[in-house]
Design a protein around this motif. Structure first.
Motif, PDB file in Angstrom:
ATOM      1  N   VAL A 193       0.538   9.185  -5.595  1.00  0.00           N
ATOM      2  CA  VAL A 193       0.807  10.598  -5.330  1.00  0.00           C
ATOM      3  C   VAL A 193       1.596  11.302  -6.302  1.00  0.00           C
ATOM      4  O   VAL A 193       1.288  12.603  -6.733  1.00  0.00           O
ATOM      5  N   THR A 194       2.775  10.748  -6.761  1.00  0.00           N
ATOM      6  CA  THR A 194       3.548  11.179  -7.726  1.00  0.00           C
ATOM      7  C   THR A 194       2.697  11.287  -9.171  1.00  0.00           C
ATOM      8  O   THR A 194       3.212  12.278  -9.673  1.00  0.00           O
ATOM      9  N   ALA A 208       0.694  -1.185  -0.008  1.00  0.00           N
ATOM     10  CA  ALA A 208      -0.079   0.096  -0.003  1.00  0.00           C
ATOM     11  C   ALA A 208       0.879   1.336   0.008  1.00  0.00           C
ATOM     12  O   ALA A 208       0.566   2.151  -0.708  1.00  0.00           O
ATOM     13  N   ALA A 209       1.915   1.193   0.741  1.00  0.00           N
ATOM     14  CA  ALA A 209       2.731   2.423   0.724  1.00  0.00           C
ATOM     15  C   ALA A 209       3.405   2.811  -0.632  1.00  0.00           C
ATOM     16  O   ALA A 209       3.662   3.744  -1.192  1.00  0.00           O
ATOM     17  N   ALA A 210       4.001   1.543  -1.404  1.00  0.00           N
ATOM     18  CA  ALA A 210       4.418   1.596  -2.835  1.00  0.00           C
ATOM     19  C   ALA A 210       3.161   2.456  -3.628  1.00  0.00           C
ATOM     20  O   ALA A 210       3.698   3.070  -4.302  1.00  0.00           O
ATOM     21  N   THR A 259      14.925   1.803 -14.823  1.00  0.00           N
ATOM     22  CA  THR A 259      14.332   1.332 -13.554  1.00  0.00           C
ATOM     23  C   THR A 259      13.116   0.238 -13.875  1.00  0.00           C
ATOM     24  O   THR A 259      12.996  -0.663 -13.000  1.00  0.00           O
ATOM     25  N   ALA A 260      12.374   0.392 -14.692  1.00  0.00           N
ATOM     26  CA  ALA A 260      11.417  -0.490 -15.249  1.00  0.00           C
ATOM     27  C   ALA A 260      12.160  -1.809 -15.507  1.00  0.00           C
ATOM     28  O   ALA A 260      11.729  -3.041 -15.115  1.00  0.00           O
ATOM     29  N   GLY A 261      13.428  -1.772 -16.121  1.00  0.00           N
ATOM     30  CA  GLY A 261      14.179  -3.143 -16.465  1.00  0.00           C
ATOM     31  C   GLY A 261      14.561  -3.567 -15.097  1.00  0.00           C
ATOM     32  O   GLY A 261      14.361  -4.822 -15.061  1.00  0.00           O
ATOM     33  N   ALA A 262      15.136  -2.878 -14.136  1.00  0.00           N
ATOM     34  CA  ALA A 262      15.496  -3.450 -12.738  1.00  0.00           C
ATOM     35  C   ALA A 262      14.235  -4.053 -12.247  1.00  0.00           C
ATOM     36  O   ALA A 262      14.468  -5.057 -11.572  1.00  0.00           O
ATOM     37  N   LEU A 263      13.162  -3.388 -12.300  1.00  0.00           N
ATOM     38  CA  LEU A 263      11.870  -3.827 -11.663  1.00  0.00           C
ATOM     39  C   LEU A 263      11.534  -5.214 -12.199  1.00  0.00           C
ATOM     40  O   LEU A 263      10.977  -6.065 -11.484  1.00  0.00           O
ATOM     41  N   ALA A 264      11.529  -5.298 -13.396  1.00  0.00           N
ATOM     42  CA  ALA A 264      11.306  -6.468 -14.015  1.00  0.00           C
ATOM     43  C   ALA A 264      12.186  -7.817 -13.650  1.00  0.00           C
ATOM     44  O   ALA A 264      11.545  -8.755 -13.147  1.00  0.00           O
ATOM     45  N   VAL A 265      13.507  -7.632 -13.483  1.00  0.00           N
ATOM     46  CA  VAL A 265      14.402  -8.502 -13.027  1.00  0.00           C
ATOM     47  C   VAL A 265      13.991  -8.731 -11.478  1.00  0.00           C
ATOM     48  O   VAL A 265      13.972  -9.915 -11.171  1.00  0.00           O
ATOM     49  N   SER A 266      13.743  -7.777 -10.858  1.00  0.00           N
ATOM     50  CA  SER A 266      13.371  -7.803  -9.426  1.00  0.00           C
ATOM     51  C   SER A 266      12.158  -8.602  -9.132  1.00  0.00           C
ATOM     52  O   SER A 266      12.047  -9.366  -8.270  1.00  0.00           O
ATOM     53  N   ALA A 284       8.062   2.185  -6.733  1.00  0.00           N
ATOM     54  CA  ALA A 284       7.368   3.291  -6.517  1.00  0.00           C
ATOM     55  C   ALA A 284       8.455   4.446  -7.266  1.00  0.00           C
ATOM     56  O   ALA A 284       8.079   5.614  -7.614  1.00  0.00           O
ATOM     57  N   GLY A 285       9.882   4.127  -7.230  1.00  0.00           N
ATOM     58  CA  GLY A 285      10.746   4.776  -7.562  1.00  0.00           C
ATOM     59  C   GLY A 285      10.607   5.190  -9.408  1.00  0.00           C
ATOM     60  O   GLY A 285      10.816   6.190  -9.854  1.00  0.00           O
ATOM     61  N   TRP A 286       9.792   3.915  -9.993  1.00  0.00           N
ATOM     62  CA  TRP A 286       9.863   4.235 -11.411  1.00  0.00           C
ATOM     63  C   TRP A 286       8.606   5.568 -11.594  1.00  0.00           C
ATOM     64  O   TRP A 286       8.939   6.084 -12.305  1.00  0.00           O
ATOM     65  N   SER A 287       7.654   5.231 -10.824  1.00  0.00           N
ATOM     66  CA  SER A 287       6.434   6.320 -10.867  1.00  0.00           C
ATOM     67  C   SER A 287       6.933   7.739 -10.677  1.00  0.00           C
ATOM     68  O   SER A 287       6.716   8.722 -11.313  1.00  0.00           O
ATOM     69  N   TRP A 288       7.836   7.842  -9.596  1.00  0.00           N
ATOM     70  CA  TRP A 288       8.616   9.072  -9.326  1.00  0.00           C
ATOM     71  C   TRP A 288       9.489   9.746 -10.525  1.00  0.00           C
ATOM     72  O   TRP A 288       9.385  10.729 -11.032  1.00  0.00           O
TER      73      TRP A 288
END
Length: 165
Positions: free
Chosen positions: A22-23, A14-16, A111-118, A93-97
């Motif tokens: 918000v961003t 929820a925080a993410a 960052t989206a690529g890193a998120l996909a790997v993560s 959340a970082g991607w949105s920012w």
């Protein structure tokens, strides 16, 4: 699944989600409509539906995985899972920012690529703890891979624009 674990993973997701929302909110009305968009951009109303579903999926499957690891006496793996989840949600959340807040489309694509790997790693960890939960989380890295392609194409189409930093 313990209610306390589900509450913890639910609050984290929820925080993410809130950080991303918000961003995103003001840019959706002002900046985003002026961008050149790839032909495979989903309709704007689809995005919050997908993300709400994915965040709920992440919260539940992560709680199952953490509890299963703890019940099996694999406390170190449970702690590593929680750290991987936290890193994943920070990337999320970082991607949105980066995309909506800072208008840095190149950095957002990376960052989206890193998120996909993560997300793929989180799904792997989940499947190792509980195979059905891992299968339930499988749409998350698939969506993140799609988001990476979409983010990259947004960047390609809008490089050099005054709208992008």
């Amino acid at each position: 699944m313990r209610p306390t674990t589900l509450i913890a993973t639910g609050l984290a997701t929820a925080a993410a989600s809130v950080a991303g929302t918000v961003t995103t909110r003001s840019s959706l009305e002002t900046w985003y409509p002026r961008l050149r968009k790839p032909g495979f951009t989903p309709p704007t109303p689809v995005i919050p539906i997908v993300w709400t579903t994915l965040y709920a999926d992440i919260a539940v499957t992560s709680a199952v995985a953490i509890d299963d690891l703890r019940e099996q006496g694999r406390d170190d793996e449970a702690a590593a899972y929680a750290a991987a989840l936290a890193a994943n949600l920070v990337l999320n959340a970082g991607w949105s920012w980066l995309f909506f807040g800072a208008h840095r489309l190149g950095a957002a694509a990376v960052t989206a690529g890193a998120l996909a790997v993560s997300s793929a790693d989180l799904t792997r960890r989940t499947a190792q703890a509980n195979a059905p939960a891992g299968a339930a989380l499988a749409p998350y890295p698939l969506w993140c891979a799609f988001a990476t392609a979409l983010s990259t194409e947004f960047w390609r189409l809008n490089r050099g624009s005054r709208l992008v930093r």
